[in-house]
Design an enzyme around this catalytic site. Sequence first.
Site, PDB file in Angstrom:
ATOM      1  N   HIS A  92      23.658  26.216 -29.740  1.00 21.35           N
ATOM      2  CA  HIS A  92      23.424  27.579 -30.305  1.00 21.35           C
ATOM      3  C   HIS A  92      24.240  28.529 -29.417  1.00 21.35           C
ATOM      4  O   HIS A  92      24.675  28.317 -28.299  1.00 21.35           O
ATOM      5  CB  HIS A  92      21.983  27.908 -29.413  1.00 21.35           C
ATOM      6  CG  HIS A  92      21.298  28.975 -30.216  1.00 21.35           C
ATOM      7  ND1 HIS A  92      20.357  28.926 -31.432  1.00 21.35           N
ATOM      8  CD2 HIS A  92      21.181  30.396 -30.052  1.00 21.35           C
ATOM      9  CE1 HIS A  92      19.963  30.027 -31.462  1.00 21.35           C
ATOM     10  NE2 HIS A  92      20.485  30.948 -30.917  1.00 21.35           N
ATOM     11  N   ASP A 170       9.110  34.654 -30.431  1.00 18.48           N
ATOM     12  CA  ASP A 170      10.623  35.119 -30.403  1.00 18.48           C
ATOM     13  C   ASP A 170      10.838  35.781 -31.565  1.00 18.48           C
ATOM     14  O   ASP A 170      11.647  36.724 -31.629  1.00 18.48           O
ATOM     15  CB  ASP A 170      11.610  33.796 -30.131  1.00 18.48           C
ATOM     16  CG  ASP A 170      13.067  34.276 -30.238  1.00 18.48           C
ATOM     17  OD1 ASP A 170      13.305  35.064 -29.219  1.00 18.48           O
ATOM     18  OD2 ASP A 170      13.648  33.666 -30.970  1.00 18.48           O
ATOM     19  N   ARG A 177      13.689  43.642 -30.853  1.00 23.40           N
ATOM     20  CA  ARG A 177      15.003  43.843 -30.065  1.00 23.40           C
ATOM     21  C   ARG A 177      16.293  44.340 -30.982  1.00 23.40           C
ATOM     22  O   ARG A 177      16.873  45.361 -30.581  1.00 23.40           O
ATOM     23  CB  ARG A 177      15.543  42.673 -29.185  1.00 23.40           C
ATOM     24  CG  ARG A 177      14.528  42.123 -28.024  1.00 23.40           C
ATOM     25  CD  ARG A 177      14.918  40.828 -27.716  1.00 23.40           C
ATOM     26  NE  ARG A 177      16.357  40.746 -27.234  1.00 23.40           N
ATOM     27  CZ  ARG A 177      17.019  39.476 -27.373  1.00 23.40           C
ATOM     28  NH1 ARG A 177      16.545  38.563 -28.038  1.00 23.40           N
ATOM     29  NH2 ARG A 177      18.193  39.654 -26.957  1.00 23.40           N
ATOM     30  N   SER A 192      15.046  34.040 -25.528  1.00 25.05           N
ATOM     31  CA  SER A 192      15.109  33.907 -26.927  1.00 25.05           C
ATOM     32  C   SER A 192      15.781  32.418 -27.487  1.00 25.05           C
ATOM     33  O   SER A 192      15.294  31.807 -28.056  1.00 25.05           O
ATOM     34  CB  SER A 192      15.799  35.044 -27.508  1.00 25.05           C
ATOM     35  OG  SER A 192      16.187  34.765 -28.951  1.00 25.05           O
ATOM     36  N   LYS A 196      13.347  28.711 -28.775  1.00 25.78           N
ATOM     37  CA  LYS A 196      13.645  28.081 -30.020  1.00 25.78           C
ATOM     38  C   LYS A 196      14.336  26.641 -29.558  1.00 25.78           C
ATOM     39  O   LYS A 196      13.891  25.863 -30.554  1.00 25.78           O
ATOM     40  CB  LYS A 196      14.485  28.947 -30.746  1.00 25.78           C
ATOM     41  CG  LYS A 196      14.264  30.186 -31.455  1.00 25.78           C
ATOM     42  CD  LYS A 196      15.083  30.921 -32.308  1.00 25.78           C
ATOM     43  CE  LYS A 196      16.358  31.427 -31.818  1.00 25.78           C
ATOM     44  NZ  LYS A 196      16.132  32.893 -31.336  1.00 25.78           N
TER      45      LYS A 196
END
Length: 433
Positions: A92, A170, A177, A192, A196
């Site tokens: 990620h 999230d 956001r 965040s 996930k």
Amino acid sequence: MTDFTFDAPTVIRTKRDGGVLSDGAIDWVIDGYTHGRVADEQMSALLMAIFLRGMTGAEIARWTAAMVASGERLDFTDLRRDGKPLALVDKHSTGGVGDKITIPLVPVVMACGGAVPQAAGRGLGHTGGTLDKLESIPGFTAEISKAQIRQQLCDLGAAIFAAGELAPADRKIYALRDVTGTTESLPLIASSVMSKKIAEGTRALVLDSKVGSGAFLATEAESRELARTMVGLGTEAGLVTRALLTDMEIPLGRTVGNAIEVEESLEVLAGGGPADVVELTLALASEMLDAAGLDGLDPAETLRDGSAMDRFRALVAAQGGDLSGPLPIGAYSETICAPRDGTMGLIDAMAVGLTVWRLGAGRSIQGEQVQSGAGMRIHRRPGEPVAAGEAVFTLYTDTPARFEAAMAEMDGAWSVGDSAPELRPLIIDRIGP
Ligand code: URA
């Protein structure tokens, strides 16, 4: 039963005034927001207070755990390929400009024997999201069932899906956001990303923590701290977690946008593409294979021999996508030309991200449809020779009225000089075991 212990105005005031939120207050506010008992405007105010005041390490850990607990946590440990447990590994990024790396990276790792359960995100602020990019492929869907994710992991070695019921807190906070100016916050980014990734069922995780003008946290010190925080959260949750710190001062590759980044990813999978995109793809692939315990394989070979491309095509087809036709690049274009002969200087990644966002690639209100065709082609990268009058950037959109504001973002964001600019190395550091 209604819980009268906590209320949103008090939680907001506590953080606004620089206090520390208790575990109970964090659990209550995340659960309340997930189920609609805390309103968007209250969560917006709390996010802004967190943005301004920050959070302690203990608050970040609890906020992340509460987001994981807001939905289900997937478990693929029962899955087998050739009688062996799957080598579950994911990656990620903290968000960048032209950061299409997931698209070539996942098939490279698939071709090397990894299994990637990738819960991906949509665009956030000036940065693009993997889902918005992949959904520019006609027919591609990221809304796939758990049964399909399991099937694809076993049969193909990856699934790229919308987080859906994973960390639903999230999903809501991320969308909020995006439109409330609260993206650039270390605690909010770390929680965040990690909520996930912990919920998606991977066993190993490699993070790409961006440094530079196009990153949410621009300085190396902040990005390093973010990487350390995320590695700590992952390790605590039982994931083999590590991070690379990588440069985001200039955009990655020669394309920024949705369909146009898929196009460039296909070039990489065909064995070509920009050198920086290939370098980062291979560096992250090596880390992922190592973290998953898959050593002795050469990820570069999968780009040369076409096996990564075959995996990508199979993955896209399994998720309904059709790569047989051209990708939808914007119907209208404008070029920006060089004022003189010389060498391309730095190109500010943030300005490029904002330009492409203004062209329609990102959102300014929650749930807005993004344009698949919106994007930019960078014809001359920093250090490349430039001739007076030649096109250095081409901008694309389906809404020509967007050009004026988009072009204005590029004012002062690039230059042509007499010598090559000094560039930071693409891979700055590695953090973790
Ligand atoms: N990616 C995420 O999933 N969340 C962020 O906040 C930033 C990047």
